[in-house]
Structures are given as C-alpha cells and as structure tokens.
Design an enzyme around this catalytic site. Structure first.
Site, short mmCIF file in Angstrom:
data_model
loop_
_atom_site.label_atom_id
_atom_site.label_comp_id
_atom_site.label_asym_id
_atom_site.label_seq_id
_atom_site.Cartn_x
_atom_site.Cartn_y
_atom_site.Cartn_z
CG PHE A 1 3.24 55.97 19.20
CD1 PHE A 1 5.02 55.75 18.82
CD2 PHE A 1 2.81 54.90 19.89
CE1 PHE A 1 5.38 55.16 19.95
CE2 PHE A 1 3.57 53.89 20.36
CZ PHE A 1 4.39 53.99 20.26
CG ASP B 1 -2.99 53.11 16.00
OD1 ASP B 1 -3.91 52.38 17.16
OD2 ASP B 1 -1.96 52.79 16.07
CE LYS C 1 -2.24 53.53 24.89
NZ LYS C 1 -1.10 54.01 25.22
#
Ligand SMILES: Cc1ncc(COP(=O)(O)O)c(C=O)c1O
Length: 390
Positions: free
Chosen positions: A135, A220, A249
């Site tokens: 994702f 990532d 985040k």
C-alpha cells in the site's frame, strides 16, 4: 444532531462508515461525544507518535508561525533546513524533499526513480517494481504502486510501467529487476496489507539487483518510520540500506508533513522537476523538529521496542491468537476464528480502539508513549472478548 448524523449529510462518502465521533484526546486516551473514554491503539493510523495533546509540536508550530508562517519554496527558511539536517543524520541520507502526506512522499519517490531511469538508461528505463500486498497511497501514481486491484479499477487507466511480485520470494524479485527497471518501491513492513514483515532476504535481493542494474531502491517508511518499529527507521532493523526513504505519519505526530530523503544522487531532482506550495513550511517543519526532540527526550524509540515486546508476549499467550506479526508498536494479531471486524467492534465495547486490518487480523499501532499498564489493559480486554466469543 450527532457528529455522525451531520457528517453523513455533508462529507463525501469515500470512507467506510465511522463508528465514533471523537472530541478530545490525551496521551493514549480519546473521548467520544457522549463522554466515553477509549484506549486508542490506532493513533490516527500510526500517526500520533507523542500521544494526543502533546504540547511540544503545537507549541513549536504556534511560536514559529508568529515569527514567520509561510513564504513558499522561493526562499530558504531555518526550520526546513534544520529538519532536513536532522532527518538525514538519523537515516544516513544526504538530501530531503518535504511535502504534506505519505502519498505525496511516494509520488516524489516515483518521480525520482523515473528521473534516475531516464537519465541513466533513456525512456525505456522506466519500470517500477513493487510487492504484492503493498500500500503506497491513493494518488494515481501511488495507487498504481499499490497492490489491491479492486481499489484501482474505477480509476483506470493509471500510469503504465508498474509491476508487482510476491512479497516473500527473493528470486522472483531479483528476476523482475532488469536493465529497464528505474526503481523498486518496498515497505520493509507492509502496514495496510496486514502488517507483514518483508523478509531480509527479499530486501537483500532487491538491493543486489538494483545495484546490478543501476536502479534505485526506495523504502516506503510512511507507516514504519520515526521509531514505530523500535528503530528510527524499519530498514535499520536489517543490513540493507535504501537509496531513498519516504516518510509521513509519525513525523508530524498529527501535523501534516511528508518527506522523501535520499542519498546524494547524480541523477537527483533538478530545478523545476518537482515541488509543492506548502512543502517544508516553517510552522510545520518546526513542529516536526519538536516531534523528533520529544521522541529523543522521552526515549520513545526504546519504549516502542520494549512495549512492543510486552504486547507481543501478552498477545501470543491468548487462546484464539494464532500469530502476532510486526515489530515494535506496529503489530497485527491473527485470530483463529477470523472475524476481525467483529472482534474490533467488541473491543470497542470494552473501551479499546483497534482496527481490523484484514478479515482475520487486528492492527495495533498505539502512540509510542504507551506504558506497561496500558499494554496489559489492552491484552486483558482482548482476552475477555476472545473468551466471550468462545
Ligand atoms: C506505507 C504507506 N505509504 C503511504 C501511505 C499514504 O499516506 P497518506 O495517507 O498520508 O497519503 C500510507 C497510509 O496509510 C502507508 O501506510
């Protein structure tokens, strides 16, 4: 009218139904609009590093904004440079680009890989290799790098030149990387895909094949970065070093920021290649610096490791738990009986918020400030729920 009634009237229907309207947070706790307190083991989906209501980032944001708020990337400003210096030192990188979200950090990564490919091998060297289960975000490039096909179909055609190989197969990955590969994009621990640790052998195979074919290896770490896995970055749990790392985040602990760090690249971005109006704005980068300061001052990387081990021990001992995946405070609990959504909703009844990351697994990603009593409370709540469900 409740937040839910008002929200359903006015907000676009792009998110699944929400169970709660939240009004206040403090540390690992949040309160809903009816005044009920919940232990938040989701943390804004692995975002609120310092816990809710930590004064440091907002104070830094307010103080910086009073001095200089926003001036664009036409000018240098101190907080962005200081944040770049700090992050590069922590990650062993040399260059930083700031943006506003994880998807944007990955878009920058995709463009960096493509730019490198064009520079070193011409237009044919544009392929980007990703893993099944990945994702990477919802913008069109990041979506194409993402695995789940159903999420993509309504938005096709998406950018060409992406392919996915099995997550656990070093040979398949090595075979997929060739002279026309611009880069490889990997989450060292897949988050949204169900918290799967990518085997070191796969990361090593990616590194070797990228070196062989002059392709960039990008990790990532939008979900895994900034201490969540018990190291500053999940790649530091391995002996593999990427060429670039995407972050978001946990870096802002709730403030909107993304970043792409890279090593020094002869084929890196040139003026005009990429940009974003808000990226690196003084207030937000000052806030992110305050997050890094607090993570260091409060020993949160070590706390994530220690609390993660305590959580894992507690969860593994529960009947009905078949596996606990992940590292530090990014965990999935695989349930023998499946029905993760049902268990998450029963836990909600116990005042504990978790997320059903797959049909059979719960994700636990609390603030890094969680303490032993709160970990034990969460484990005890899950024990009660699983026992009641037989
Ligand atoms: C690994 C990873 N990459 C990228 C993203 C996208 O980040 P954002 O939602 O900030 O665009 C996420 C979000 O869950 C993520 O977990």
């Amino acid at each position: 009218m409740s937040l839910s009634e008002r929200g359903e009237r006015v907000m676009m229907a792009n998110y699944p139904p929400r169970q709660l309207g939240l009004v206040r947070g403090e540390g690992c706790w949040v309160w809903d609009e009816a005044g009920n307190r919940h232990l938040d083991l989701i943390a804004g989906i692995a975002v609120v590093t310092l816990g809710h209501g930590h004064p440091a980032p907002t104070r830094a944001l307010v103080e910086q904004s009073a001095v200089l708020d926003h001036v664009s990337n036409l000018y240098w400003t101190e907080p962005a440079i200081a944040l770049a210096e700090r992050l590069c030192a922590l990650a062993g990188m040399q260059r930083a680009f700031f943006c506003n979200s994880g998807a944007e950090a990955n878009e920058a990564a995709i463009k960096l890989m493509r730019r490198h490919g064009h520079e070193t091998g011409g237009a044919a060297k544009h392929r980007i290799v990703c893993l099944e289960g990945a994702f990477h975000g919802r913008t069109l490039g990041a979506l194409q790098a993402t695995w789940a096909r159903p999420k993509k179909i309504p938005f096709e055609p998406l950018p060409a030149g992406f392919e996915h190989v099995p997550r656990d197969d070093p040979d398949a990955l090595a075979a997929a990387i060739g002279p026309d590969t611009a880069g490889v994009l990997i989450e060292p621990i897949q988050g949204e895909g169900g918290v799967h640790v990518v085997p070191d052998a796969v990361l090593r195979a990616a590194r070797e094949a990228c070196d062989r074919h002059d392709a960039l290896l990008v990790f990532d770490e939008v979900q895994t970065g900034i201490g969540r896995t018990g190291e500053w970055f999940a790649f530091q749990r391995t002996d593999v070093r990427p060429d670039a790392v995407a972050l978001a985040k946990g870096l802002g602990s709730g403030l909107p920021i993304g970043a792409l760090l890279s090593r020094e690249l002869a084929t890196g971005f040139q003026p005009g290649d990429h940009g974003t109006t808000y990226g690196g704005s003084p207030g937000i980068t000052a806030g992110a610096l305050a997050v890094l300061d607090a993570v260091e001052a409060e020993g949160l990387v070590a706390n994530a490791q220690a609390m993660g081990e305590r959580l894992e021990r507690g969860l593994r001992a529960l009947p009905g738990v078949v596996d606990v995946r992940g590292a530090g405070l990014l965990r999935a609990v695989e349930l023998a009986a499946g029905d993760a959504a049902g268990v998450a909703s029963a836990l909600h009844g116990e005042g504990v918020l978790v997320n059903a990351v797959t049909e059979s697994a719960l994700r636990i990603a609390p603030p890094l400030v969680i303490d032993g009593d709160q970990v034990d409370l969460a484990v005890a709540a899950l024990a009660r729920v699983l026992a009641a469900r037989g």
